[in-house]
Design a protein around this motif. Structure first.
Motif, PDB file in Angstrom:
ATOM      1  N   TRP A   1       0.823  -1.213   0.000  1.00 22.96           N
ATOM      2  CA  TRP A   1       0.000   0.000   0.000  1.00 22.96           C
ATOM      3  C   TRP A   1       0.851   1.255   0.000  1.00 22.96           C
ATOM      4  O   TRP A   1       0.411   2.315  -0.441  1.00 22.96           O
ATOM      5  N   LYS A  40      -3.960   4.764  -6.159  1.00 30.37           N
ATOM      6  CA  LYS A  40      -4.596   4.706  -4.845  1.00 30.37           C
ATOM      7  C   LYS A  40      -3.663   5.357  -3.830  1.00 30.37           C
ATOM      8  O   LYS A  40      -2.778   4.716  -3.273  1.00 30.37           O
ATOM      9  N   HIS A  51      -3.856  14.052   5.097  1.00 29.33           N
ATOM     10  CA  HIS A  51      -4.233  14.424   6.460  1.00 29.33           C
ATOM     11  C   HIS A  51      -4.134  13.237   7.425  1.00 29.33           C
ATOM     12  O   HIS A  51      -3.867  13.417   8.597  1.00 29.33           O
ATOM     13  N   TYR A  52      -4.337  11.990   6.897  1.00 33.96           N
ATOM     14  CA  TYR A  52      -4.160  10.825   7.763  1.00 33.96           C
ATOM     15  C   TYR A  52      -2.717  10.729   8.237  1.00 33.96           C
ATOM     16  O   TYR A  52      -2.446  10.409   9.395  1.00 33.96           O
ATOM     17  N   GLN A 109     -15.285  -1.434  14.428  1.00 29.77           N
ATOM     18  CA  GLN A 109     -14.954  -0.301  13.558  1.00 29.77           C
ATOM     19  C   GLN A 109     -14.062  -0.711  12.387  1.00 29.77           C
ATOM     20  O   GLN A 109     -14.159  -0.150  11.291  1.00 29.77           O
ATOM     21  N   GLU A 145     -14.139  -3.623  10.914  1.00 34.19           N
ATOM     22  CA  GLU A 145     -15.035  -4.274   9.963  1.00 34.19           C
ATOM     23  C   GLU A 145     -15.867  -3.246   9.211  1.00 34.19           C
ATOM     24  O   GLU A 145     -16.124  -3.382   8.012  1.00 34.19           O
ATOM     25  N   ALA A 146     -16.281  -2.178   9.936  1.00 34.13           N
ATOM     26  CA  ALA A 146     -17.046  -1.114   9.283  1.00 34.13           C
ATOM     27  C   ALA A 146     -16.220  -0.461   8.180  1.00 34.13           C
ATOM     28  O   ALA A 146     -16.719  -0.209   7.081  1.00 34.13           O
ATOM     29  N   LEU A 147     -14.941  -0.218   8.462  1.00 29.72           N
ATOM     30  CA  LEU A 147     -14.060   0.345   7.430  1.00 29.72           C
ATOM     31  C   LEU A 147     -14.032  -0.565   6.212  1.00 29.72           C
ATOM     32  O   LEU A 147     -14.159  -0.102   5.073  1.00 29.72           O
ATOM     33  N   GLU A 148     -13.878  -1.879   6.469  1.00 28.30           N
ATOM     34  CA  GLU A 148     -13.778  -2.821   5.360  1.00 28.30           C
ATOM     35  C   GLU A 148     -15.049  -2.834   4.522  1.00 28.30           C
ATOM     36  O   GLU A 148     -14.988  -2.846   3.296  1.00 28.30           O
ATOM     37  N   MET A 208     -16.980  -0.462   4.098  1.00 29.72           N
ATOM     38  CA  MET A 208     -17.073   0.798   3.361  1.00 29.72           C
ATOM     39  C   MET A 208     -16.001   0.871   2.273  1.00 29.72           C
ATOM     40  O   MET A 208     -15.702   1.959   1.772  1.00 29.72           O
ATOM     41  N   ALA A 209     -15.432  -0.283   1.922  1.00 32.69           N
ATOM     42  CA  ALA A 209     -14.406  -0.366   0.886  1.00 32.69           C
ATOM     43  C   ALA A 209     -13.191   0.488   1.228  1.00 32.69           C
ATOM     44  O   ALA A 209     -12.575   1.084   0.354  1.00 32.69           O
ATOM     45  N   MET A 210     -12.894   0.583   2.528  1.00 36.47           N
ATOM     46  CA  MET A 210     -11.689   1.281   2.951  1.00 36.47           C
ATOM     47  C   MET A 210     -10.778   0.276   3.623  1.00 36.47           C
ATOM     48  O   MET A 210     -11.070  -0.204   4.710  1.00 36.47           O
ATOM     49  N   ASN A 211      -9.684  -0.037   2.956  1.00 33.30           N
ATOM     50  CA  ASN A 211      -8.779  -1.056   3.479  1.00 33.30           C
ATOM     51  C   ASN A 211      -8.093  -0.565   4.760  1.00 33.30           C
ATOM     52  O   ASN A 211      -7.483   0.501   4.756  1.00 33.30           O
ATOM     53  N   TYR A 215      -5.652   2.752   5.371  1.00 38.04           N
ATOM     54  CA  TYR A 215      -6.103   3.929   6.102  1.00 38.04           C
ATOM     55  C   TYR A 215      -5.580   3.994   7.528  1.00 38.04           C
ATOM     56  O   TYR A 215      -5.545   5.068   8.113  1.00 38.04           O
TER      57      TYR A 215
END
Lengths: 264, 267
Positions: A31, A40, A45-46, A131, A133-136, A138-141, A145
């Motif tokens: 990544w 990608k 900001h992260y 949380q 799993e929620a990221l996953e 939402m298609a956010m690896n 992130y």
């Protein structure tokens, strides 16, 4: 027979964990380097918010630890060197030992305790409260992130903190050397830098770069593999500090050995 | 008998084992567009596991799962990501990101997956909040919310990208009856107003009979029956009757038989 079984079981699970950490490391590298080539990117900001947390907010503790260890080294060194009538070499002792060894290791340990444990606790809480799993979904690896920003922040900020720590340690030595041992300021500064070569600084920074990777990977691994509620988060946090400490000292021994035998 | 309806989720012969124990066994199921399908079953019957398979969080040992006609058991990460953007999920604990405010939670999927301008995102966030009845709560931290509000914010986040399917994992867990009714009404509103397909996993029978178009009864990893509310209510199956009436006596045994108890105690 039971002892052998126990040893075998521990070895197998430790082996699996080491394998998992390396798998996480390679996915982080993917990544970090490969995914941006495919468009990608990782949000700036992260990364910056993690850098502020890992670096800027660690300044105070690094300042105090480095200052006092520099002062302690000066006093301990003077005790020995005064017997040889070579007290002024305290300056050289401090600058070389701070840059080569004490700066990188001590500051890595401080950061492992402050930042590595916070990473494990934060990701661990996210894991047990769904949380991650929620990221996953939402298609956010999560690697992209959560892990990569922390990894980047630590491999940049730990060497930066180490440079500051080295200098502050020298300042601590200067304070004792000049105001207590009576070495003249000019002579102290000259001795301080005369014996310090670029290689001392570079090997120290290379070490802290590796320590940064260790802290980030162990913190993230422990966090992402948290199981079982609040108790599990506590266990992950403790484990991240313990394992990071051991690995930092181990890596220090290996790297010092490499530099030592490579230069002979 | 039934008119041709578009199938959005198709599950074929799904099998899953955890440590040698079969958790899902030969599950086959179609979910039609804009219906509300409720998966019901007791604790540990595999209903959450089934949901995790449908959203691609778990890989089956055998069988296939099609979302929008695409087999997600074979999809790579990029394909899976584009499918994930077409559904939303409400988690049991709402799973709000506690480092972000309510607004930022809802805005996150829009910020990451669209190129919308920031002030447009802000307007959309307010619309989503209004949809779940939480207008004016955007600036709060997630720690300041009650359980029911968290669920509703989670729902607002799930509908952030205007999904075609929403999955609900135990939407009434930990809520009082009134808030449960509110959440149920939101589920109904979303499916009727926006013709969103809903898949709900729950064991709260009151809410099942309020929201369901069709009900799937799951027991020990197998489907007992699929049917409408009336079909399930009038089912001849003893397990189903025991479950919907919540009785202790029935084919599901919760207490060990009395034989052998004395020997066990005195051994």
């Amino acid at each position: 027979m039971n002892i052998l079984q126990a040893i075998g079981r521990v070895t197998l699970s430790a082996g699996a964990a080491i394998w998992d950490v390396f798998a996480l490391f390679f996915r982080t590298l993917y990544w970090l380097f490969y995914a941006p080539l495919r468009g990608k990117f990782i949000g700036r900001h992260y990364i910056f918010s993690q850098m502020v947390f890992a670096g800027v907010q660690s300044l105070l503790i690094v300042f105090f630890v480095a200052l006092f260890i520099g002062m302690v080294l000066a006093m301990q060194g003077a005790y020995q060197l005064s017997q040889l009538g070579a007290v002024r070499f305290v300056a050289a002792l401090i600058s070389v030992s701070m840059c080569r060894e004490i700066g990188p290791v001590l500051i890595a340990l401080v950061v492992a305790g402050r930042v590595g444990s916070a990473i494990a606790a934060e990701l661990g809480t996210m894991k047990v409260t769904e949380q991650i799993e929620a990221l996953e979904t939402m298609a956010m690896n999560p690697i992209r992130y959560l892990v990569v920003p922390r990894f980047l922040a630590l491999i940049v900020m730990l060497p930066a903190l180490t440079i500051m720590g080295d200098l502050i340690g020298m300042l601590g030595g200067y304070i004792v050397g000049v105001y207590n041992l009576g070495i003249s300021p000019g002579l102290y500064i000259k001795t301080n830098f005369d014996f310090l070569v670029l290689k001392d600084v570079m090997t120290g920074l290379l070490k802290s770069f590796v320590f940064g990777m260790i802290i980030a990977m162990i913190g993230c691994y422990m966090g992402l593999n948290t199981k079982g509620g609040a108790e599990g988060v506590g266990r992950s946090t403790t484990m991240s500090v313990v394992v990071s400490f051991i690995l930092i000292i181990l890596a220090d021994a290996i790297l010092t050995g490499l530099f030592y035998f490579a230069s002979v | 008998m039934e008119e041709k309806r578009e199938v959005v989720i198709r599950i074929e012969n799904l099998e899953k084992q955890f440590g040698g124990r079969k958790v899902l066994e030969g599950i086959s199921l179609d979910v039609y567009k804009s219906e509300t399908l409720v998966i019901v079953g007791g604790s540990g019957c595999g209903k959450s596991t089934l949901l995790r398979h449908i959203i691609g969080q778990l890989k089956p040992d055998a069988g296939k799962v099609y979302l929008f006609g695409k087999d997600i058991t074979k999809a790579n990460e990029d394909e899976m990501d584009s499918i994930k953007k077409r559904f939303g999920m409400l988690f049991q604990s709402a799973a709000l990101f506690d480092s972000l405010t309510v607004e930022e939670n809802i805005a996150l999927p829009m910020r990451e997956h669209t190129k919308l301008d920031d002030h447009i995102i802000k307007i959309m966030v307010k619309m989503k909040l209004n949809q779940v009845g939480l207008r004016g709560f955007g600036h709060l931290n997630t720690s300041q919310l009650s359980g029911g509000m968290k669920k509703r914010v989670g729902l607002a986040r799930a509908i952030a990208l205007d999904p075609e399917i929403i999955f609900y994992d135990e939407p009434s867990a930990g809520l009082d009856p009134v808030v449960t009714a509110v959440v149920d009404k939101l589920i109904l509103d979303l499916s009727s107003a926006l013709s969103i397909t809903s898949v709900v996993v729950t064991h709260d029978m009151n809410s099942v009979f309020r929201i369901a178009d069709r009900i799937v009864m799951l027991y020990k990893g197998k489907i007992l029956q699929i049917g409408t509310k009336e079909e399930i209510k009038n089912s001849k199956n003893e397990y189903i009757q025991q479950f919907i009436n919540g009785t202790i006596e029935g084919p599901m045994q919760f207490f060990a038989p009395d034989e052998g108890y004395l020997e066990e105690l005195t051994k």
